[in-house]
Motif scaffolding. Structure first.
Motif, short mmCIF file in Angstrom:
data_model
loop_
_atom_site.label_atom_id
_atom_site.label_comp_id
_atom_site.label_asym_id
_atom_site.label_seq_id
_atom_site.Cartn_x
_atom_site.Cartn_y
_atom_site.Cartn_z
N ALA A 132 0.84 -1.21 0.00
CA ALA A 132 0.00 0.00 0.00
C ALA A 132 0.87 1.26 0.00
CB ALA A 132 -0.94 0.00 1.20
N ALA A 133 1.96 1.24 0.77
CA ALA A 133 2.88 2.39 0.78
C ALA A 133 3.58 2.53 -0.56
CB ALA A 133 3.91 2.24 1.90
N ALA A 134 3.95 1.40 -1.18
CA ALA A 134 4.57 1.45 -2.51
C ALA A 134 3.59 2.03 -3.52
CB ALA A 134 5.04 0.06 -2.93
N ALA A 135 2.34 1.61 -3.47
CA ALA A 135 1.33 2.13 -4.39
C ALA A 135 1.08 3.61 -4.16
CB ALA A 135 0.02 1.35 -4.24
N GLY A 136 1.22 4.05 -2.92
CA GLY A 136 1.02 5.46 -2.58
C GLY A 136 2.26 6.32 -2.79
N GLY A 137 3.38 5.70 -3.16
CA GLY A 137 4.60 6.45 -3.43
C GLY A 137 5.42 6.80 -2.20
N THR A 138 5.08 6.21 -1.04
CA THR A 138 5.82 6.56 0.18
C THR A 138 6.79 5.48 0.64
OG1 THR A 138 3.95 5.77 1.51
CG2 THR A 138 4.06 8.15 1.06
N TRP A 139 6.71 4.27 0.07
CA TRP A 139 7.60 3.19 0.51
C TRP A 139 9.07 3.59 0.37
CZ3 TRP A 139 8.73 -0.64 3.38
CH2 TRP A 139 9.75 -1.53 3.06
N SER A 140 9.46 4.15 -0.75
CA SER A 140 10.87 4.50 -0.95
C SER A 140 11.30 5.69 -0.11
CB SER A 140 11.14 4.78 -2.43
OG SER A 140 10.38 5.89 -2.86
N ARG A 141 10.36 6.39 0.48
CA ARG A 141 10.68 7.52 1.35
C ARG A 141 10.83 7.10 2.81
NH1 ARG A 141 10.12 12.86 -0.32
NH2 ARG A 141 9.53 13.11 -2.48
N LEU A 142 10.50 5.84 3.10
CA LEU A 142 10.70 5.32 4.46
C LEU A 142 12.17 4.96 4.60
CD1 LEU A 142 7.54 3.14 4.93
CD2 LEU A 142 8.25 5.02 6.41
N LYS A 143 12.82 5.55 5.58
CA LYS A 143 14.25 5.33 5.80
C LYS A 143 14.50 5.12 7.29
CE LYS A 143 15.58 8.33 1.95
NZ LYS A 143 16.37 9.51 1.56
N VAL A 144 15.71 4.68 7.60
CA VAL A 144 16.12 4.62 9.00
C VAL A 144 17.30 5.55 9.17
CG1 VAL A 144 15.25 2.31 9.51
CG2 VAL A 144 17.56 2.58 8.65
N CYS A 145 17.37 6.12 10.35
CA CYS A 145 18.44 7.05 10.68
C CYS A 145 19.78 6.37 10.47
CB CYS A 145 18.29 7.49 12.14
SG CYS A 145 19.48 8.73 12.66
N GLN A 146 20.71 7.07 9.84
CA GLN A 146 22.02 6.48 9.58
C GLN A 146 22.97 6.59 10.77
OE1 GLN A 146 23.17 8.09 5.67
NE2 GLN A 146 22.67 6.07 4.87
N GLU A 147 22.52 7.21 11.85
CA GLU A 147 23.30 7.22 13.09
C GLU A 147 23.23 5.81 13.65
OE1 GLU A 147 25.43 7.92 16.40
OE2 GLU A 147 25.25 9.36 14.78
N GLY A 148 24.37 5.15 13.78
CA GLY A 148 24.41 3.74 14.18
C GLY A 148 23.79 3.43 15.53
N THR A 149 23.78 4.38 16.43
CA THR A 149 23.19 4.14 17.74
C THR A 149 21.70 4.43 17.77
OG1 THR A 149 23.68 6.39 18.47
CG2 THR A 149 25.35 4.71 18.91
N CYS A 150 21.14 4.84 16.65
CA CYS A 150 19.74 5.23 16.60
C CYS A 150 18.91 4.28 15.74
CB CYS A 150 19.60 6.67 16.10
SG CYS A 150 17.88 7.23 15.98
#
Length: 186
Positions: A132-150
């Motif tokens: 559903a997120a992919a169809a809505g165009g938001t899946w690729s905008r979901l990310k995780v913080c690149q700070e290793g402790t976060c």
């Protein structure tokens, strides 16, 4: 559970549901939101994915943890061209979830096969949120913080999709401060 860093609530938005699910483990504070099958059942019911009182077992909890960490790694891969380092058992976990394609709405959708009163059906609804997120165009905008402790999940709403940290105030500042100190030590 609101995203404490953005103030957003998951509601019916599949991207925010996925973000909220991944953030059940707060690596920075060491807080585990899915510490027991009962906590998983409460989380699923709290988001309207299953009715109140739906039980969850140890196998459901193991499935949820595998799904959550697989989603975290998939979201980490949204930062750049590298392939995400997905857990080996993620495909098995996804294929075991009771899902089917439904063609009755405005667009095809994945829906759970199980009755709504099982933890597996709730987890299937989380998995269905991926498409559903992919169809809505938001899946690729979901990310995780690149700070290793976060590694906190966030929705990158920047115009050029270049956001790196969950918060510039905390993780961005930590990273930049470490880099500054390393440069000045040399």
């Amino acid at each position: 559970m609101a995203d404490a860093r953005s103030g957003e609530r998951p509601g019916d938005d599949p991207a925010l549901l996925l973000q909220d699910f991944v953030n059940t483990l707060d690596i920075d504070s060491g807080t585990e939101g899915l510490a027991s099958p009962a906590a998983l059942a409460a989380w699923l019911a709290g988001r309207g994915l299953v009715p109140d009182g739906t039980p969850a077992g140890d196998a459901d909890l193991a499935t949820a943890i595998t799904l959550r960490e697989g989603l975290r790694e998939a979201m980490a891969g949204h930062h750049g061209p590298q392939e995400p380092d997905l857990p080996a058992d993620l495909d098995d976990t996804l294929s075991a979830l009771p899902l089917r394609v439904e063609l009755t709405g405005a667009r095809p959708a994945l829906v759970p096969l199980d009755p709504p009163a099982t933890a597996a059906a709730g987890l299937a609804r989380v998995a269905a949120a991926i498409t559903a997120a992919a169809a809505g165009g938001t899946w690729s905008r979901l990310k995780v913080c690149q700070e290793g402790t976060c590694r906190w999940a966030f929705l990158d709403t920047s115009k050029n999709r270049s956001r790196t940290w969950c918060s510039m105030r905390t993780c961005g500042n930590r990273t930049k401060t470490r880099a500054y100190r390393a440069r000045n030590r040399a």
